[in-house]
Design an enzyme around this catalytic site. Structure first.
Site, mmCIF file in Angstrom:
data_model
loop_
_atom_site.group_PDB
_atom_site.id
_atom_site.type_symbol
_atom_site.label_atom_id
_atom_site.label_comp_id
_atom_site.label_asym_id
_atom_site.label_seq_id
_atom_site.Cartn_x
_atom_site.Cartn_y
_atom_site.Cartn_z
ATOM 1 C CE LYS A 27 -3.693 -0.477 2.450
ATOM 2 N NZ LYS A 27 -4.308 -0.736 3.758
ATOM 3 N NE ARG A 97 -5.199 3.399 3.686
ATOM 4 C CZ ARG A 97 -5.264 3.588 2.373
ATOM 5 N NH1 ARG A 97 -4.656 4.617 1.802
ATOM 6 N NH2 ARG A 97 -5.892 2.718 1.637
ATOM 7 N N GLY A 106 -8.212 -6.902 4.079
ATOM 8 C CA GLY A 106 -9.098 -6.908 5.233
ATOM 9 C C GLY A 106 -8.600 -7.700 6.428
ATOM 10 C CG MET A 108 -2.991 -7.137 9.180
ATOM 11 S SD MET A 108 -1.304 -6.766 8.765
ATOM 12 C CE MET A 108 -1.428 -6.333 7.071
ATOM 13 C CG HIS A 469 -14.150 -10.711 3.545
ATOM 14 N ND1 HIS A 469 -14.627 -11.945 3.918
ATOM 15 C CD2 HIS A 469 -12.814 -10.741 3.743
ATOM 16 C CE1 HIS A 469 -13.613 -12.672 4.340
ATOM 17 N NE2 HIS A 469 -12.506 -11.964 4.252
ATOM 18 C CB CYS A 865 4.756 -41.266 -11.584
ATOM 19 S SG CYS A 865 5.458 -42.538 -10.526
#
Ligand code: ADP
Ligand code: MG
Ligand code: MG
Length: 949
Positions: A27, A97, A106, A108, A469, A865
Site C-alpha cells: 500500500k 493504515r 481486510g 489487518m 470480502h 509420478c
C-alpha cells in the site's frame, strides 16, 4: 547512515516508490508511486516494516527514535494540507493504515478520522460548514478506535460489535434505516454513548490527545499483524511471519461530506471474467469502509458516469495511466470529496482463473506485456478455474421452471456448486472434515470466516457487492460465490435461512438442506443440481463444442501453446484406462508416466479372478486364476497403447498389498468361496492370514513379484502381447515396464529378468518385436541412496514421491491427518509434504538419485509420478534438478505445463547476463509457483494422493 524509519509522499512526489514493497508494504509503495506519477493522492507517510520488527523485538514498544521522525513527517503533511494536527481551528485528520509486502485484504486493521476530539470536531464542523459530517466522522472514529486500538471487536461469532448495537438502537429510536439519515444530535449522542461504552468495558477513558491517539493506533496496526485472521491468511498463502506490516499515516479526504462526495472501489478490468472495462462500485456520501464491509449495497460504476460525467472521465484516465504504468490489472480505492477525485490505493488486482487467462492473453496480444510475462502472470493453479464445471443448462432451466429459483445475487465467483447449507464458518470446517460437501451462507462474511470459506464448496451472502470480502476471497480461493442476494435473511440462532421468494411467499431453509449456486449467472437454486463440464472440457474432452466459437477455450489454448514453447520439462499423465488416456492426450500429455495396473482389477469381471489368484495356495491354482486375468489385462493395455498413439507408456507391475483386493463383507466372501470351490471358513482364514500390521511397509511392490513371479510373468505377457496386437493394428508402441518399491539392485535384477524373459518368449511366439524399457520407481530411501547401483539395471527412474515422502519422513500417508494438523498449525512443517515436495529431505534424496543414476548411465530417463507431479512448486523443483518429465492426473496437466514453462522462464531470468534487474524482479514478484501451494487445497490433494504412486 541512520536507519530511515519513515518515507513521506504527497504533493506530486515521494521518497519511496513501487520497488520498495518490502520496506513500505504494498500500500505504501503504491501510494508513493502514484504520487510520483501525478495521480491525485492525499499526502501522508509510511512507517517501515522494519519498525514493525523493532516493535515486536522490544516487547511491543514503539522505538524511541521514531518520535522525532514522526513529528517531522506530520509537519510535512501539515504544510501540504495547510491544516494542523490537533488544531481546534483547522484540524488535520489522518487515517492509520496497515499494509504488508503482499496484500492481505481486510486481514489487518485501519483507523480513519484520527485526530478528532471534542475541540477539533467543532473546528471541523465550522470549516466544512457541515456539522453533520463532522459528527459523523467523529462517531466513526470513536467506534473504530474502540474496536481496533482498544480491542472491543467481538470475538465470538454470535456476539455483535458493541458500537453496532448502540447504532442500531439509535436508528430504531429515530425510525431510520441508514446511518446517513441520522440527525446531527443523534450523532452527538452516539459519540457520548460510544465513549461511555469504552469506559464501561475497558475502564479507561477515550484519549483526547491526537498524538496519543496516533501512537496508540500505530501500535495497534502493528499488533494486527498477529491477529488470528492475519495468521490464518498467512498460513494459507505461505507468507512468512517475519515480514511484518508497514503503517501508512495519511491525511483524510472525506467521501461523507454530502451528496457531491462518495467513495468507491474498482478494478481496471473485470476481475470475474477479464473483460477490458472499469469495473466496480461506489457509494454516495460514505467513507471507504462502507463499500467493502457490505453494510450498504453499493451502486455500479457504470452509474457513476450518469451522476458525475467529469469524474467518470477522470477515472478512465486513472485506469489507463495505472495500467500503462504497472502493466497489469489494478484494484483501486478512490474517494470523491466535494467533486474532487482522490485515489487512495492501487494494487495488482486479484482475479479469477478465468479472468487471469483472458487478461494475460489480451495484454500480450496488445503488446502491453510480453508472452513470457503473460505466462508468468497466471498462477498455474488458476487454470483449475477454467476447467471447473458449470450446471447443465437444461437441468437448471427445468429446476427454475419448477419454481426452485430461490434468489439472485451478484456473480462473484464463477462456476457451479451444490452443497449442504451451513451458516457458520466453524460448521463449514467441521462438516467438511466429516466428508460433507457444504455451502456457507451468511449475511456477510468477514476475515474471521476465512478457514470455513476454504472448507466450503462455495458461499453466498445477503449483503455486499462485487468487492465485498466474500467476493474477494472467492476470487482468490477460486470458490463459487454469490454476494448481495438481498432476498435472503438469516436467523443464526435457529440456524435458518429465510428467503423472500419472487412470488412474495417466504421459504425457510434449515441447516443441512441441499442448495445449488451458479456463480456465473448469479442464481441460488433449491436442491442438488447436476453439473456439466466447462467450455474447455467440452471442446477438448467431450468434443461436443466447436472450438471456433469458444472464446474461453481459445485463450486457454493460446496461453498453453506459449507455455509449450517455453518449457523444457515434458508432461505425462497418470492414467489407467483408455478413456483417461484420451483425456490426457487432449490436455497435452506426451506419454503416460504411471499406469497403475491394480486399478484395472477393479473393473467389470476382473476382481473375481484377481481374488481367486490371491487366495490360491498352490502355484498351479494361482496360474489358473492368472490365466483368466491375462486376456482382460491385455485388452486394457492394448486400449491404452492405441489411445496414446506411439507416445511412451509406463506400466507399473502390481504394487499394493494383496489383502486390499480381498472381500471384507459376507457376500463377497461367499461369492469367492463359490468361485474357488472352498468353504466360507477357509476363505475367511485365508483373508485373515493375509492381513498385515503395516501393509504399506509390508508385502507389496516388487516384493510380491519376487514371492510370486508368476504374477509379474502374467503382467509382462499381457503388456507385450498387447503391444504387438496394437502394433499389428498400425499403432506405434513404446512400453516402459516399471518395477515398484525397489531398494536394492538385486530386487530389480530379479524382476527385470522375468520381464525380459517373457518379452523374448512373446517376441518369439509372435515373430515380432517392440522396443521397450525396464526401469524402476525410486520410492524408498535405500533406492535413492543406491541409485548408482540400481541404474546399472534400470533403464529409467520414476520418482514415486508419495511413497518416498512417506518413507523419508517415516510418516504413513494414510495417517497424516491428526499429525499434519498440529504440525502445520505450529509451523513445524511449512507445508504438507505430501502436497509440495520437501526439498530439503525428500528433494535431497532425489538429487542423490539423479546424480547416482546419471553417473552410472548417462542419459538415464528420469521422471516423477507421485502426486507432486501436478504441484507447481514441485514441478519447479523437478525442472531444477533436471528431470525429463513430470507425470500427473489428466486434469492437472495444464497446470503442470504452465508451471514447467514458468520454471524455465525463471531459470532464464536468473541466469541472464547482464542481469536485467527489473525483469528478474518482476519474475520474483510473481513467484507464486515457488511458494507452497495453498494448504486448503493441498489437503484435498493429499486425500487424492492416497491412491497414489
Ligand atoms: P484495507 O487494507 O483493509 O483495504 P485501507 O487502509 O485501505 O484498509 O483502508 C480501508 C478504507 O479506508 C479504504 O477503503 C479507504 O477508502 C479508506 N481510507 C483509508 N485512508 C483514507 C484517507 N486518508 N482518506 C479517506 N479514506 C481513507
Ligand atoms: Mg484498502
Ligand atoms: Mg509407491
Amino acid at each position: 547512515m541512520p536507519q530511515k524509519r519513515i518515507y513521506a509522499f504527497g504533493g506530486g512526489k515521494a521518497e519511496g516508490n513501487k520497488d520498495l514493497k518490502e520496506v513500505l508494504g504494498g500500500k505504501g509503495a503504491g501510494l508513493a508511486e502514484m504520487s510520483n506519477i501525478g495521480i491525485p493522492v492525499p499526502p501522508g507517510f509510511t512507517i517501515t516494516t522494519d519498525v514493525c520488527s523493532e516493535y515486536y523485538r522490544s516487547g511491543k514498544k514503539l522505538p524511541r527514535a521514531l518520535e522525532p521522525e514522526l513529528r517531522a513527517a506530520l509537519k510535512k503533511v501539515e504544510a501540504l494540507t495547510g491544516k494542523g494536527f490537533g488544531d481546534p481551528e483547522n484540524p488535520l485528520l489522518v487515517s492509520v493504515r496497515s499494509g504488508a509486502r503482499v496484500s492481505m485484504p481486510g486481514m489487518m486493521d485501519t483507523v480513519l478520522n484520527l485526530g478528532l476530539n471534542d475541540a477539533t470536531v467543532a473546528g471541523l464542523a465550522v470549516r466544512s460548514q457541515n456539522a453533520r459530517f463532522a459528527w459523523d466522522s467523529y462517531r466513526r472514529f470513536v467506534a473504530m478506535f474502540g474496536d481496533v486500538v482498544l480491542g472491543m471487536k467481538p470475538e465470538r461469532k454470535e456476539d455483535r460489535d458493541p458500537f453496532e448495537v448502540i447504532l442500531e438502537d439509535k436508528k430504531r429510536a429515530h425510525g431510520v434505516r441508514f446511518d446517513s439519515e441520522l440527525p446531527v444530535e443523534a450523532l452527538q449522542e452516539l459519540v457520548a454513548e460510544f465513549k461511555a461504552e469504552i469506559q464501561r468495558r475497558k475502564g479507561t477513558a477515550f484519549p483526547d490527545d491526537p498524538t496519543e491517539q496516533l501512537r496508540a493506533a500505530v501500535a495497534a496496526v502493528f499488533r494486527s499483524w498477529e491477529n488470528d485472521r492475519a495468521i490464518a491468511y498467512r498460513r494459507m498463502n505461505g507468507i512468512p511471519a517475519e515480514w511484518g506490516t508497514a503503517v501508512t499515516v495519511q491525511s483524510m479526504v472525506f467521501g461523507n461530506m454530502g451528496e457531491d462526495s462518495g467513495t468507491g472501489v474498482a478494478f481496471t478490468r473485470n476481475p470475474a471474467n477479464g473483460t477490458d472495462e472499469l469495473y466496480g462500485e461506489f457509494l454516495v456520501n460514505a467513507q471507504g469502509e462502507d463499500v467493502v464491509s457490505g453494510i450498504r449495497t453499493p451502486q455500479k460504476i457504470a452509474e457513476l458516469a450518469a451522476r458525475w460525467p467529469d469524474l467518470a472521465g477522470q477515472l478512465e484516465e486513472v485506469r489507463a495511466g495505472l495500467e500503462r504504468h504497472n502493466r497489469d490489472m489494478q484494484d483501486i480505492e478512490f474517494t470523491i470529496e466535494r467533486g474532487k477525485l482522490y485515489v487512495l490505493q492501487t494494487r495488482t488486482g486479484k482475479r479469477t482463473g478465468l479472468a487471469a487467462v483472458r487478461i494475460a492473453v489480451e495484454m500480450a496480444d496488445a503488446k502491453l506485456i510480453t508472452k513470457d510475462e503473460a505466462l508468468l502472470r497466471v498462477e498455474p493453479e488458476a487454470l483449475n478455474h477454467v476447467l471447473r464445471p458449470v450446471f447443465d443448462g437444461e437441468r437448471k432451466a427445468q429446476a427454475i421452471k419448477a419454481g426452485k429459483l430461490l434468489a439472485t445475487g451478484l456473480p462473484a465467483g464463477p462456476g457451479a456448486a451444490s452443497g449442504r447449507l451451513v451458516f457458520f464458518a466453524e460448521d463449514a470446517e467441521a462438516w467438511r472434515a466429516r466428508g460433507e460437501t457444504v455451502l456457507l451462507a451468511r449475511h456477510e462474511t468477514s476475515p474471521e470466516d476465512i478457514r470455513g470459506m476454504a472448507a466450503a464448496e462455495g458461499f453466498l451472502t445477503a449483503f455486499g457487492g462485487m468487492t465485498s470480502h466474500a467476493a474477494l476471497v472467492a476470487r482468490q480461493m477460486g470458490k463459487v460465490a454469490l454476494v448481495g442476494c438481498e432476498a435472503l435473511r438469516f436467523d443464526y440462532h435457529a440456524r435458518k435461512m429465510i428467503v423472500a421468494m419472487p412470488s412474495g411467499a417466504e421459504r425457510i431453509l434449515g441447516e443441512g438442506e441441499w442448495i445449488s449456486i451458479d456463480g456465473s449467472a448469479g442464481e441460488v437454486i433449491g436442491g442438488k443440481l447436476e453439473t456439466r463440464p466447462s467450455e474447455v472440457v467440452e471442446v477438448l474432452v467431450e468434443r461436443s463444442r466447436d472450438p471456433k466459437g469458444a472464446r474461453v477455450y481459445q485463450e486457454f489454448a493460446k496461453l498453453l501453446s506459449w507455455a509449450d514453447q517455453a518449457r523444457r520439462l515434458k508432461v505425462r499423465a497418470n492414467a489407467d484406462q483408455p478413456d483417461q488416456a484420451t483425456t490426457a492426450v487432449a490436455f497435452g500429455a506426451q506419454g503416460i508416466g504411471l499406469c497403475r495396473t491394480e486399478h484395472m482389477f477393479f473393473g467389470e469381471g476382473k476382481i473375481g479372478p484377481m481374488r481367486e489368484m490371491i487366495v490360491a495356495e498352490t502355484e498351479e491354482d494361482r496360474r489358473r486364476a492368472l490365466a483368466k486375468l491375462l486376456p482382460l489385462q491385455r485388452e486394457d493395455f492394448r486400449g491404452l497403447f492405441v489411445a496414446m498413439a506411439g507416445r511412451p507408456v509406463t506400466i507399473r507391475t502390481l504394487d499394493p498389498p494383496l489383502h486390499e483386493f480381498l472381500p471384507h463383507d459376507e457376500a463377497g466372501v461367499a461369492e469367492l468361496a463359490r468361485a474357488t470351490g472352498k468353504t466360507i471358513e477357509w476363505i475367511r482364514e485365508r483373508v485373515d492370514g493375509l492381513a498385515e500390521s503395516n501393509p504399506m511397509l509390508g508385502h507389496r511392490g516388487c516384493r510380491l513379484g519376487i514371492s510370486y513371479p508368476e504374477i509379474t510373468e502374467m503382467q509382462a505377457r499381457a503388456i507385450f502381447e498387447a503391444a504387438i496386437d496394437a502394433t499389428e493394428g498400425g499403432a506405434r508402441v513404446e512400453p516402459e515396464v516399471m518395477i515398484p518399491l525397489v531398494g536394492a539392485k538385486k530386487e530389480l535384477d530379479d524382476q527385470a529378468a522375468v520381464v525380459r524373459r517373457v518379452a523374448e518368449e512373446v517376441f518369439a511366439e509372435r515373430g515380432r518385436k517392440v522396443r521397450y524399457l525396464v526401469g524402476t520407481m525410486i520410492e524408498v530411501p535405500r533406492g535413492a541412496l543406491t541409485a548408482g547401483e540400481i541404474a546399472r539395471t534400470a533403464e529409467f527412474f520414476s520418482f514415486g514421491t508419495n511413497d518416498l515422502t512417506q518413507t523419508t519422513f517415516g510418516l504413513s500417508r494414510d495417517d497424516t491427518g491428526p499429525v499434519l494438523k498440529s504440525y502445520l498449525q505450529k509451523d513445524i512443517y511449512p507445508v504438507d509434504p505430501f502436497v509440495s515436495i520437501d526439498r530439503d529431505g525428500v528433494g535431497a534424496l532425489m538429487k542423490i538419485a539423479v546424480a547416482g543414476g546419471r553417473g552410472a548411465r548417462p542419459g538415464l530417463k528420469l521422471g516423477i509420478c507421485g502426486e507432486h507431479g501436478g504441484d507447481p512448486s514441485s514441478v519447479a523443483f523437478c525442472h531444477g534438478i533436471g528431470l525429463d518429465y513430470v507425470s500427473c492426473s489428466p486434469y492437472r496437466l495444464p497446470i503442470a505445463r504452465l508451471a514447467a514453462a514458468q520454471a524455465a522462464l525463471r531459470e532464464q531470468a536468473a541466469s541472464a547476463k547482464p542481469r536485467p534487474a527489473r525483469a528478474a524482479k518482476r519474475a520474483g514478484v510473481n513467484g507464486a509457483a515457488h511458494a507452497p501451494r495453498k494448504l486448503a487445497k493441498g489437503r484435498r490433494a493429499g486425500a487424492r494422493a492416497r491412491a497414489g504412486a
